[in-house]
Design an enzyme around this catalytic site. Sequence first.
Site, PDB file in Angstrom:
ATOM      1  N   CYS A 142       0.832  -1.211   0.000  1.00 15.55           N
ATOM      2  CA  CYS A 142       0.000   0.000   0.000  1.00 15.55           C
ATOM      3  C   CYS A 142       0.860   1.252   0.000  1.00 15.55           C
ATOM      4  CB  CYS A 142      -0.957  -0.008   1.185  1.00 15.55           C
ATOM      5  SG  CYS A 142      -0.153  -0.138   2.800  1.00 15.55           S
ATOM      6  N   HIS A 166      -1.322   1.582   7.499  1.00 17.76           N
ATOM      7  CA  HIS A 166      -1.859   1.406   6.147  1.00 17.76           C
ATOM      8  C   HIS A 166      -1.839   2.752   5.425  1.00 17.76           C
ATOM      9  CE1 HIS A 166      -4.158  -0.209   2.855  1.00 17.76           C
ATOM     10  NE2 HIS A 166      -5.126   0.683   3.021  1.00 17.76           N
TER      11      HIS A 166
END
Length: 946
Positions: free
Chosen positions: A343, A882
């Site tokens: 990510c 994230h």
Amino acid sequence: MTEVATETLTAATTSTKELGPEEERVLIRDIAIAAEANTKEGDFFFLITQKWWQHWIDYVNQEQQPSNNSNNEGSTSLSGDSPALSILKRPSGIDNSDLISDGLSEDSNPDSSVEIRDTLLEGRDYVLLPQQVWNQLYSWYGGGPTLSRKVINSGLSQTEFAVEVYPLRLQLLATPKGDRSTIRISKKETIGELHRRACEIFYLDLEQVSIWDYYGHRKHALMNDMDKTLDDANIQMDQDILVEVLNNVNGTALNGGISFPDNGFADKGATSVLLEPSKSSLSIAGGLSANKIASRGYSAEQLQNQTLSYPGKELDNNYGNSGVITRGASGGLTGLLNLGNTCFMNSAIQCLVHTPEFAKYFREDYHQEINWQNPLGMVGELALAFGELLRKLWAPGRTPVAPRPFKAKLARFAPQFSGYNQHDSQELLAFLLDGLHEDLNRVKHKPYINSRDADGRPDEEVADEYWANHIARNDSIIVDVCQGQYKSTLVCPVCNKVSVTFDPFMYLSLPLQFTTTRTMTITVFTSDGSALPSTYTVTVPKQGRYRDLIQALSNACSLKQTEEIKLVEIRNHLIHRFLDDSFLSLSTIKDDDHLAAYKIQKSAKGNVLLQLIHRRQEQETSDAQRWKPFGTPLASSLSCDDVITNGDIQTIVQTMLSPLLKERIKYHDNSDPSTSGVATDPSDHSSGEVDTNRASSSISNVLPRLPLQLFDEGKTCIDLSVGDDKAVNLPAASPIILYLDWTSRLLEKYNENYLENLPEVFKYGPITKKARTEPLSLYTCLEAFLREEPLVPEDMWYCPQCKEQRQASKKLDLWRLPEVLVIHLKRFSYIRSMKHKLETFVNFPIHDFDLTNYVADKRSSRSQLYELYALTNHYGGMGSGHYTAHIKLLDENRWYNFDDSHISPINEEDVKSAAAYVLFYRRVKSDTSASDAGSRRVRDRTSYKH
């Protein structure tokens, strides 16, 4: 049935004898070695599931036990009177079903039409085996399905071999009927073979059709060179191929009522009719295996072919005037699959891909600008990989793309980003911008330029000279778009020499902690026995120097004019270093350091520093003890003008220790006992003062001799507890180190607790940072970045006037701003050698980010107004966090959240959050200064006039 399948089925009947694990291992090893030595283009390798392969590896490598010839799966535990033994049993049949796409054939008959899942990774999901190895395993175990893949030439020189795990999947679109079909074909097949197969599928004659590279639903090129490979023609995975039926009379296309303009679109609704939604989320150019044939460890470094985006003519439908097609579909809304903790990469790529200047550049023909010989670059491979990925992300449709080829290139040129661990998206972004610049640097031969110092010349003249020198060596789309210039002023703290330079920057890293002061806790020890050790907490400038701390501490402890402070860092009960360079930055002192300060008489000629180290016995083994340091060392000044005796040193040390005495001293005079002692109760902190005049005159007559030891210049240990009048041969080097061995009897007389538990410079509580009552402004962050501060010790400056390295003060000023301004918010910091994240909310402007007052060059009439168009976010803590991206599609004037493969619209007010990490701003084009980055580059080369 294919030839490969026939060989495989034949091999299944050639071996009926069951071998033992060791026999199987040796036979497969020998077959693999022979196969590796003879691998050539056109050979076949076979996919086998990693799970089954690992079971087989464990089986043949286990410690051999008596065999029971059982064919049961798994392992069995043998238990009895002896310790339990676990014997791994022979694997059952090969089961490749977990590699197969859902809904497709999973029977064991070898069939090239069997589709594998698009997100497979070699080493994680499958292993590649030479055909001979597969045949042998298949003959023993059976199973399937058989998944064969061909060996092709690969690499820039086409001299390396690779397995084409994912052949090209192409969408054939036939006109005028609008028929369509999906085929698999090797990237090494010719256009002639594609032509033949298309005619076979649609029942057409070769003379009836012409085929077009129909990438992005536009006619890019007529594919009429029948001997050219699809790889050379730059045909991409999952792209469209237009099969156009010609009029037999005049050779013109039969449109059958469907119009195809030059850009390939019939109308806004035609896309859904002609384009079959891609079943693949794969973005591999040619689908090469991650396995180099040359290294048969089944886990070799990845090898991926990257090809240049096909040069197309200038497009008439623009994304923010960027040249990206958006008609017929919402272009730019394609996600990236998460390959496993990628990510961080996905978020950074999406922001770069949606930078309009880059979207335009990489959609056009940039091949001529690739610098193939730049030793600082990546032989153009990074630029090619990025260009191909950008092209895929801007193609019509929303099928997520797997950035596997790009990640392979990234891992090759930047090993720190290899594997599947989480990384910092800003660090990746910095590498990408620098790498793309070097790959696309238009300067093929960099001239040597010797930069001149300012020497009092006007800043404008010096700045233009530095920028012209920079452009002479660095000239790329990255420089055009992202690079600015700042003024750097260095001032020597000793001679006040001023040095001014003008340096380029690619992005700004702004701090989020803006307190201008810091508190520091230090314990002060006296050398004359006048007071107990005292702890002081002082406030000093955060960017101050040692002299600021020493001054604050001197004021706090009421330092006399005849005294001075010796500041030290204590580690492991020893003095680790003296902090005596008054010009060093306080940033070299960490919050978890332990500092002590000694009040001693000012140094005079002939004085040396006496350092006392405390030791006590500690049990090492059941029958052995050892003297080990404890507590905080003490220090005092010692005059060497006269002869120093054992008794002199005894008196000095006893004086230093006198405040720690537990009981009053009964002096040998007629004084009132109530007024003739030193402080008795260590818990009494009312003053901490002792009568040193009286104590020093009689202390040696009352206290026992101290077990002091000294090592002279010959490293001989001298016992100072005997022979008061004996002269001491002191070492020439200062400080002179004494050792005091604390016996149990001595510990009864002194309160040694004052020597222990030295506090940290700054002690963090359970909550280290309080929440801000007001949001932090981005302007405040910028002002903190531009504030004057000393250089870090690792980045000392060589002062040409002092001829020495100096920790100079540095002041930055913005001088020239780029078209795209990238701002990195420094959320991650190191405390106690660990990385921490700051959750500070920064109030950054989305519109009208005005930097006019921050640009030092006042000649410019260009707009210094910026608008936010993209940013990356980081949620969660370190390691487990994230990354996402918020991106504004400029032609839609709408914000979207890019969360790997998931894309969703968001409101503008939701763009701001405490997760914002890297911000992307574009210069607002005014009517008077509207110009693109290219004209800026040309203008900047000649002069800096606006």
